[in-house]
Design a protein around this motif. Structure first.
Motif, mmCIF file in Angstrom:
data_model
loop_
_atom_site.group_PDB
_atom_site.id
_atom_site.type_symbol
_atom_site.label_atom_id
_atom_site.label_comp_id
_atom_site.label_asym_id
_atom_site.label_seq_id
_atom_site.Cartn_x
_atom_site.Cartn_y
_atom_site.Cartn_z
ATOM 1 N N ALA A 175 21.266 31.074 56.870
ATOM 2 C CA ALA A 175 20.455 31.455 55.713
ATOM 3 C C ALA A 175 19.576 30.299 55.250
ATOM 4 O O ALA A 175 18.433 30.501 54.835
ATOM 5 N N TRP A 176 20.115 29.074 55.309
ATOM 6 C CA TRP A 176 19.367 27.881 54.904
ATOM 7 C C TRP A 176 18.862 27.202 56.170
ATOM 8 O O TRP A 176 19.440 26.225 56.644
ATOM 9 N N SER A 177 17.791 27.729 56.742
ATOM 10 C CA SER A 177 17.309 27.198 58.011
ATOM 11 C C SER A 177 15.817 27.474 58.158
ATOM 12 O O SER A 177 15.149 27.883 57.208
ATOM 13 N N HIS A 178 15.311 27.258 59.355
ATOM 14 C CA HIS A 178 13.906 27.527 59.654
ATOM 15 C C HIS A 178 13.628 29.028 59.532
ATOM 16 O O HIS A 178 14.495 29.862 59.829
ATOM 17 N N ARG A 179 12.413 29.346 59.104
ATOM 18 C CA ARG A 179 11.954 30.726 59.041
ATOM 19 C C ARG A 179 10.553 30.786 59.638
ATOM 20 O O ARG A 179 9.585 30.321 59.029
ATOM 21 N N GLY A 180 10.464 31.325 60.831
ATOM 22 C CA GLY A 180 9.164 31.357 61.498
ATOM 23 C C GLY A 180 8.633 29.957 61.717
ATOM 24 O O GLY A 180 9.320 29.101 62.276
ATOM 25 N N PHE A 182 8.059 27.815 59.455
ATOM 26 C CA PHE A 182 8.462 26.943 58.351
ATOM 27 C C PHE A 182 9.849 26.361 58.606
ATOM 28 O O PHE A 182 10.715 26.990 59.214
ATOM 29 N N CYS A 183 10.058 25.145 58.115
ATOM 30 C CA CYS A 183 11.328 24.468 58.357
ATOM 31 C C CYS A 183 12.277 24.662 57.170
ATOM 32 O O CYS A 183 11.958 25.335 56.182
ATOM 33 N N PRO A 197 3.505 20.730 42.922
ATOM 34 C CA PRO A 197 2.446 20.401 43.882
ATOM 35 C C PRO A 197 2.795 19.255 44.824
ATOM 36 O O PRO A 197 2.503 19.329 46.027
ATOM 37 N N ALA A 198 3.423 18.201 44.306
ATOM 38 C CA ALA A 198 3.772 17.069 45.164
ATOM 39 C C ALA A 198 4.792 17.472 46.227
ATOM 40 O O ALA A 198 4.757 16.983 47.357
ATOM 41 N N LEU A 199 5.714 18.370 45.887
ATOM 42 C CA LEU A 199 6.686 18.847 46.875
ATOM 43 C C LEU A 199 6.018 19.733 47.920
ATOM 44 O O LEU A 199 6.395 19.704 49.093
ATOM 45 N N ASP A 200 5.026 20.509 47.508
ATOM 46 C CA ASP A 200 4.280 21.313 48.474
ATOM 47 C C ASP A 200 3.570 20.417 49.485
ATOM 48 O O ASP A 200 3.542 20.711 50.690
ATOM 49 N N ARG A 201 3.018 19.332 48.996
ATOM 50 C CA ARG A 201 2.338 18.387 49.904
ATOM 51 C C ARG A 201 3.347 17.723 50.819
ATOM 52 O O ARG A 201 3.110 17.576 52.032
ATOM 53 N N LEU A 202 4.482 17.324 50.268
ATOM 54 C CA LEU A 202 5.521 16.704 51.077
ATOM 55 C C LEU A 202 6.051 17.684 52.121
ATOM 56 O O LEU A 202 6.358 17.297 53.258
ATOM 57 N N ALA A 203 6.138 18.959 51.750
ATOM 58 C CA ALA A 203 6.622 19.974 52.687
ATOM 59 C C ALA A 203 5.730 20.063 53.919
ATOM 60 O O ALA A 203 6.224 20.253 55.044
ATOM 61 N N ASP A 210 8.722 17.748 61.689
ATOM 62 C CA ASP A 210 9.936 18.391 62.182
ATOM 63 C C ASP A 210 9.655 19.419 63.269
ATOM 64 O O ASP A 210 10.527 19.708 64.093
ATOM 65 N N THR A 211 8.443 19.990 63.280
ATOM 66 C CA THR A 211 8.123 21.036 64.265
ATOM 67 C C THR A 211 7.049 20.587 65.254
ATOM 68 O O THR A 211 6.467 21.427 65.949
ATOM 69 N N ASP A 212 6.784 19.279 65.303
ATOM 70 C CA ASP A 212 5.806 18.724 66.237
ATOM 71 C C ASP A 212 4.425 19.333 66.031
ATOM 72 O O ASP A 212 3.709 19.623 66.977
ATOM 73 N N ARG A 213 4.063 19.506 64.743
ATOM 74 C CA ARG A 213 2.736 20.005 64.380
ATOM 75 C C ARG A 213 2.026 18.931 63.571
ATOM 76 O O ARG A 213 1.804 19.066 62.379
#
Length: 270
Positions: A175-180, A182-183, A197-203, A210-213
């Motif tokens: 349940a607490w994992s990657h979704r499509g 998104f990590c 907003p700062a967390l959105d940028r950090l995400a 984490d996903t080699d993007r």
């Protein structure tokens, strides 16, 4: 103007998510909490009638207390703590003023049940790199400062979660994992309802690393490099987590306060 023993919502908001954030104590009565079941990020509930029980934990850490409107419950409880030598303040206007200022909250229903020790318990695979350091940082800084994290063999994560009442994270099909695309860091932001907003940028940076993007954010390659370096510096996963906390503290403050600042040589005069 706030009194010397009060903090305004905006003053408190600047401290949320930083290592120096005070202990946040939610003293709302059940009726008020049930009508608005969210927390100020990092807060935990406690009964005002038993406020002295918190004294041992707060003797080395200042506290900010809040109730519904910041009146008799929080002000009385804070005064009692000050009598016991605790540096205690109240939130001006309580939860009502925090809400009116449209400041971030955490959805209470998303939090796992706390252990008898008081904090939540989480478990994931050993030898963390990016998501498994970023997520504990997010939990400790914005959700549960008392959270503990277990790092075990991948084959044992679900079994340990069941045996010890822990919440598994960053596991395939969990349940607490990657979704499509998104990590797990993204998943936690969504589930906790954290809109910062700062967390959105950090995400974006965490997701890219984490996903080699690395095309998602120019900082992603740097985060990957530093994360891999930390994983080789520490054999103990908990020691690596503590080192990683400082890394994400710095990234968060950059995302919040310094994105527009550059650096060059020679330095500008003036």
């Amino acid at each position: 103007m706030a009194s010397p023993t009060e903090m305004t919502p905006n003053q408190l908001a600047r401290q949320i998510g930083t290592p120096d954030c005070p202990a946040l104590i939610d003293l709302r009565i059940d009726a008020d909490f049930d009508a608005d079941p969210v927390f100020i990020p990092g807060a935990r509930r406690h009964s005002a009638a038993d406020i002295v029980d918190l004294v041992p934990a707060l003797t080395v850490r200042r506290a900010v207390l809040y109730c519904h409107k910041g009146l008799k419950i929080s002000q009385g409880a804070a005064a009692i703590l000050r009598c016991e030598g605790v540096q205690a303040e109240t939130l001006e206007g309580g939860m009502v003023s925090w809400r009116d200022a449209a400041l971030p909250t955490v959805t209470a229903a998303a939090l796992p049940v706390a252990q008898t020790s008081g904090g939540t318990l989480w478990v994931t695979r050993a030898r963390p790199k990016i998501d498994r350091i970023a997520c504990p940082w997010l939990i400790r800084r914005f959700v549960d400062p008392m959270a503990r994290f277990l790092f075990v063999a991948p084959s044992q994560v679900d079994l340990v979660a069941e045996r010890f009442g822990a919440t598994a994270f960053d596991m395939p099909d969990g349940a607490w994992s990657h979704r499509g695309a998104f990590c797990t860091f993204d998943t936690m932001l969504a589930e906790f309802g954290l809109k910062v907003p700062a967390l959105d940028r950090l995400a974006e940076i965490v997701r890219g690393a984490d996903t080699d993007r690395h095309d998602l954010a120019p900082e992603a390659a740097g985060l990957l490099a530093v994360s891999l370096g930390l994983s080789r510096m520490y054999r103990d996963d908990l020691q690596q987590l503590e080192a990683g906390m400082g890394l994400y503290d710095a990234l968060y403050r950059w995302a919040r306060d310094a994105q527009d600042e550059g650096h060059d040589w020679p330095a500008a005069k003036g």
